[in-house]
Scaffold this motif. Structure first.
Motif, PDB file in Angstrom:
ATOM      1  N   ALA A  87      81.709  13.534  44.634  1.00  0.00           N
ATOM      2  CA  ALA A  87      81.436  12.308  43.875  1.00  0.00           C
ATOM      3  C   ALA A  87      81.961  12.417  42.448  1.00  0.00           C
ATOM      4  O   ALA A  87      82.567  11.473  41.922  1.00  0.00           O
ATOM      5  CB  ALA A  87      79.935  12.021  43.864  1.00  0.00           C
ATOM      6  N   ALA A  88      81.745  13.574  41.820  1.00  0.00           N
ATOM      7  CA  ALA A  88      82.205  13.777  40.448  1.00  0.00           C
ATOM      8  C   ALA A  88      83.729  13.670  40.360  1.00  0.00           C
ATOM      9  O   ALA A  88      84.273  13.036  39.452  1.00  0.00           O
ATOM     10  CB  ALA A  88      81.731  15.137  39.933  1.00  0.00           C
ATOM     11  N   GLU A  89      84.415  14.281  41.328  1.00  0.00           N
ATOM     12  CA  GLU A  89      85.877  14.223  41.324  1.00  0.00           C
ATOM     13  C   GLU A  89      86.357  12.794  41.537  1.00  0.00           C
ATOM     14  O   GLU A  89      87.302  12.344  40.880  1.00  0.00           O
ATOM     15  CB  GLU A  89      86.437  15.147  42.416  1.00  0.00           C
ATOM     16  N   MET A  90      85.720  12.080  42.436  1.00  0.00           N
ATOM     17  CA  MET A  90      86.139  10.705  42.709  1.00  0.00           C
ATOM     18  C   MET A  90      85.914   9.817  41.489  1.00  0.00           C
ATOM     19  O   MET A  90      86.738   8.956  41.171  1.00  0.00           O
ATOM     20  CB  MET A  90      85.390  10.147  43.919  1.00  0.00           C
ATOM     21  N   ALA A  97      93.171   7.498  37.473  1.00  0.00           N
ATOM     22  CA  ALA A  97      94.056   6.527  38.122  1.00  0.00           C
ATOM     23  C   ALA A  97      94.168   5.237  37.317  1.00  0.00           C
ATOM     24  O   ALA A  97      95.252   4.660  37.200  1.00  0.00           O
ATOM     25  CB  ALA A  97      93.563   6.223  39.539  1.00  0.00           C
ATOM     26  N   HIS A  98      93.058   4.827  36.732  1.00  0.00           N
ATOM     27  CA  HIS A  98      93.077   3.592  35.948  1.00  0.00           C
ATOM     28  C   HIS A  98      93.805   3.747  34.613  1.00  0.00           C
ATOM     29  O   HIS A  98      94.053   2.762  33.924  1.00  0.00           O
ATOM     30  CB  HIS A  98      91.650   3.064  35.740  1.00  0.00           C
ATOM     31  N   ALA A 102      96.073   1.302  31.085  1.00  0.00           N
ATOM     32  CA  ALA A 102      96.293   1.530  29.652  1.00  0.00           C
ATOM     33  C   ALA A 102      97.756   1.826  29.367  1.00  0.00           C
ATOM     34  O   ALA A 102      98.323   1.311  28.393  1.00  0.00           O
ATOM     35  CB  ALA A 102      95.411   2.682  29.169  1.00  0.00           C
ATOM     36  N   LEU A 103      98.379   2.621  30.213  1.00  0.00           N
ATOM     37  CA  LEU A 103      99.788   2.949  29.998  1.00  0.00           C
ATOM     38  C   LEU A 103     100.677   1.717  30.103  1.00  0.00           C
ATOM     39  O   LEU A 103     101.618   1.548  29.319  1.00  0.00           O
ATOM     40  CB  LEU A 103     100.227   4.040  30.977  1.00  0.00           C
TER      41      LEU A 103
END
Length: 118
Positions: A87-90, A97-98, A102-103
């Motif tokens: 869960a923490a990694e996801m 990923a989001h 911003a980029l």
């Protein structure tokens, strides 16, 4: 201190919820029983998923309840902890990923600056 932040889940609170919306409470109870019964996934796996999701949604009631249920369904402490790490990694992965948003926004504003000085 955490216990002071959230009221204890008591039978009285459960009864009050049911009193205020009995049909919805009954429907939710049926839905929950149906979701957590063995099917394509066994009950232990479903509880491990619930533990992981509870950590992402940060619901202390769900964390406690589903951790206890996972234990009752045969999950080891190591399996519970691994589910929490997934869960923490996801959750972290979602933020990573989001960063594409911003980029892209930075590229729209300043297409060729990448030195970090703005």
């Amino acid at each position: 201190m955490v216990d002071d932040l959230y009221p204890a889940a008591t039978p009285e609170l459960g009864e009050r919820r049911k009193e205020l919306a009995p049909d919805i409470e009954d429907a939710f109870d049926r839905f929950s029983r149906e979701v957590f019964k063995a099917g394509a996934l066994d009950e232990k796996t479903k509880q491990l998923i619930a533990v992981a999701v509870a950590h992402v949604t940060q619901c202390p009631y769900c964390i406690r309840g589903h951790t206890k249920l996972a234990d009752r369904k045969g999950a080891s402490s190591e399996e519970v902890m691994e589910a929490i790490w997934v869960a923490a990694e996801m959750r972290a992965g979602g933020a990573y990923a989001h960063s594409a948003l911003a980029l892209h926004a930075l590229n729209d504003i300043k297409p060729h600056t990448d030195n970090g000085n703005g």
